[in-house]
Design an enzyme around this catalytic site. Structure first.
Site, PDB file in Angstrom:
ATOM      1  N   LYS A 142       0.642 -28.824 -13.594  1.00  0.00           N
ATOM      2  CA  LYS A 142       1.221 -27.543 -13.189  1.00  0.00           C
ATOM      3  C   LYS A 142       0.239 -26.817 -12.275  1.00  0.00           C
ATOM      4  CE  LYS A 142       3.321 -23.495 -15.576  1.00  0.00           C
ATOM      5  NZ  LYS A 142       3.620 -22.936 -16.906  1.00  0.00           N
ATOM      6  N   SER A 199       8.502 -21.853 -17.600  1.00  0.00           N
ATOM      7  CA  SER A 199       7.964 -21.778 -16.253  1.00  0.00           C
ATOM      8  C   SER A 199       7.409 -23.107 -15.741  1.00  0.00           C
ATOM      9  CB  SER A 199       6.867 -20.711 -16.191  1.00  0.00           C
ATOM     10  OG  SER A 199       5.761 -21.106 -16.982  1.00  0.00           O
ATOM     11  N   SER A 245       7.246 -21.906 -22.286  1.00  0.00           N
ATOM     12  CA  SER A 245       7.293 -22.529 -20.956  1.00  0.00           C
ATOM     13  C   SER A 245       7.138 -24.026 -20.897  1.00  0.00           C
ATOM     14  CB  SER A 245       6.238 -21.906 -20.055  1.00  0.00           C
ATOM     15  OG  SER A 245       6.754 -20.765 -19.468  1.00  0.00           O
TER      16      SER A 245
HETATM   17  N1  GLN Z   1      10.009 -17.512 -20.442  1.00  0.00           N
HETATM   18  C1  GLN Z   1       8.898 -16.749 -20.926  1.00  0.00           C
HETATM   19  C2  GLN Z   1       8.572 -15.643 -19.940  1.00  0.00           C
HETATM   20  O1  GLN Z   1       9.409 -15.313 -19.190  1.00  0.00           O
HETATM   21  C3  GLN Z   1       7.750 -17.655 -21.187  1.00  0.00           C
HETATM   22  C4  GLN Z   1       6.845 -17.939 -20.057  1.00  0.00           C
HETATM   23  C5  GLN Z   1       5.711 -18.863 -20.443  1.00  0.00           C
HETATM   24  O2  GLN Z   1       5.668 -19.400 -21.547  1.00  0.00           O
HETATM   25  N2  GLN Z   1       4.743 -19.005 -19.538  1.00  0.00           N
HETATM   26  O3  GLN Z   1       7.545 -15.069 -19.894  1.00  0.00           O
END
Ligand code: GLN
Length: 481
Positions: free
Chosen positions: A73, A148, A172
């Protein structure tokens, strides 16, 4: 050649037997990246990857990752490779050091092919807010892979690499794993060094990864876990051989039926209950636990206040001066930074920074930030109470099949709904948590998630292995890029 559809375990065995070379694997992975149409890549390092792969001649039995191609990532620092976290504010930033996990994989002989797309700065869950646009689902390009860690998930699901790294602050890794038919694992907070991982919300962030089997996840954890003097929050608890997780002792599991009952997709619900029955037949005790509804409803607002506050503070250094979108005609420093941040961040990031700054303002702190911390404590206390009567929490990882890209709203797209946000429970309490495939409906994967108490990774992996054995869904890939 179709090597890149295999698990690490299978590829490793072929490398040991010299039935394939690392160079062949690397070439195939690069070919597949080039043919892929899901928008998964930020910068690549194909030349360096091929040079490294060519040097790898012998792979021994205990060199599990040697010669195996992987992706990372784009919020992990990579020396000499541009790292933007899919944000224009970091355009042109080339780190001078590797993240600890990257060094460890390098030492183990894994072959890094490049960096993958993410929701900008790892905030978001749609895989659509990064500066390269939407990353789609290999199973159906009109659908989300989720975020993400969208590019990493899509790459493993598409049959490009057998594993990829992501980060998990709320879900994420574990949510995109559900939409991609993968194993997605977030270990305990502090189990893996975060040195070189861009901080989003420090008290919730964890390195995580996508694999195609529970066993591969256990091998990755064994490689990456452990104290690191460069990350003072990394745990010094002894690292175990996590791949040795099989046991005959059956755990006691629990689920929250009020949450499962809210799921509208009948197949997901039915398959979840069918798994519960299969686990019971296998010797597990599975109980229905009533987690207070007000605490479930508090997950999302609590997560937003805490994560946005920490994100606002963590990202305050992004001033756009040494790299970023470039600003002409600024009157002074403040004007420059204002213009760079206006240009460099998407609306979603700006909204989150507004929430964070507002929650941290001296006059609002008690009402918002401190209150969210108290709510977090109440939620964690209840989860710990649950863990006194059960060893693990079992829930559907997501309430729906991968949503259509056209359903992503351009505005404030997150509903205050625990069905979509319950995976953050594990981040609140620092627990290990793993998503794995449960079934397919209309050709699209859906998944189950397990969470166990902090630092009980082995127990978690043992339960996950039993579930993988029951579903038979190991090594899923869409294939065909
Ligand atoms: N979907 C969650 C958010 O919007 C989690 C994001 C993550 O785990 N980096 O922040």
């Amino acid at each position: 050649m179709k090597y890149m559809d295999l698990t690490i375990e299978e590829l490793h065995s072929l490398l040991v037997k010299k039935e394939v070379t690392s160079e062949e694997l690397t070439l195939e992975a690069i070919e597949r990246i080039k043919a892929n149409e899901n928008n998964i890549m930020e910068a690549n390092c194909f030349d360096a990857a091929l040079n490294l792969a060519k040097e790898i001649k012998d792979v021994k039995e205990d060199e599990y990752f040697k010669g195996i191609p992987y992706l990372l990532k784009d919020n992990f620092s990579t020396k000499g490779i541009e790292t933007t976290a899919s944000s224009d504010i970091l355009n042109g930033y080339v780190p001078v050091f590797d993240a600890e996990v990257v060094s460890r994989l390098k030492n183990a002989g894994a072959v890094l092919l490049g960096k993958t797309t993410l929701d900008e700065l790892a905030m978001g869950g749609t895989g659509s807010t990064g500066h390269k646009g939407v990353t789609t689902n290999p199973y159906d390009k009109t659908r989300m892979i989720g975020g993400s860690s969208c590019g990493s998930a899509a790459a493993v699901a598409a049959g490009i690499v057998p594993f990829a790294l992501g980060s998990d602050t709320g879900d994420s890794v574990r949510k995109p794993a559900a939409y991609g038919g993968l194993v997605g694992f977030k270990p305990s907070w502090g189990r893996i060094s975060r040195f070189g991982l861009f901080s989003f919300a420090t008290s919730l962030d964890s390195v995580g990864f996508f694999t195609r089997s529970v066993y591969d996840a256990s091998k990755l954890l064994t490689l990456l876990a452990g104290h690191d003097t460069k990350d003072m929050s990394s745990s010094s608890l002894k690292v175990e051989d996590y791949s040795n997780y099989r046991t005959n002792k059956k755990a006691k599991l629990g689920y929250f039926s009020q949450l499962v009952e809210d799921i509208k997709d009948e197949t997901i619900k039915k398959e979840f209950y069918s798994l519960v029955n299969k686990l019971k037949n296998k010797g597990y005790e599975v109980i229905d636990y009533s987690f207070p509804n007000d605490l479930l409803n508090a997950i999302y607002p609590t997560y937003m206040v805490i994560s946005c506050s920490e994100a606002t503070s963590n990202n305050a250094n992004l001033d756009g001066i040494r790299f970023g979108p470039g600003v002409e005609n600024a009157n002074d420093y403040e004007d420059y930074v204002h213009k760079a941040r206006t240009k460099g961040f998407s609306d979603m990031i700006k909204r989150r920074f507004v929430i964070g700054s507002f929650s941290l303002l001296a006059e609002n702190q008690d009402e918002l930030f401190h209150r969210a911390q108290k709510a977090r404590r109440a939620i964690v206390n209840e989860l710990n109470k649950f863990f006194t009567v059960a060893d693990g929490l079992l829930l559907p990882a997501a309430p729906t099949l991968p949503p259509l890209v056209s359903s992503i709203s351009t505005g404030w797209s997150y509903e205050p709904d625990y069905l979509e946000n319950h995976l953050a429970l594990a981040n609140f309490a620092g627990c290990p948590s793993l998503t794995l495939p449960l079934g397919k409906e209309r050709g699209l994967p859906f998944a189950v998630n397990i969470t166990t108490p902090i630092f009980t990774e082995k127990k978690l992996l043992g339960i996950a292995q039993d579930i993988e054995d029951l579903t038979g869904l190991k090594g899923l890939v869409k294939g065909g890029c």
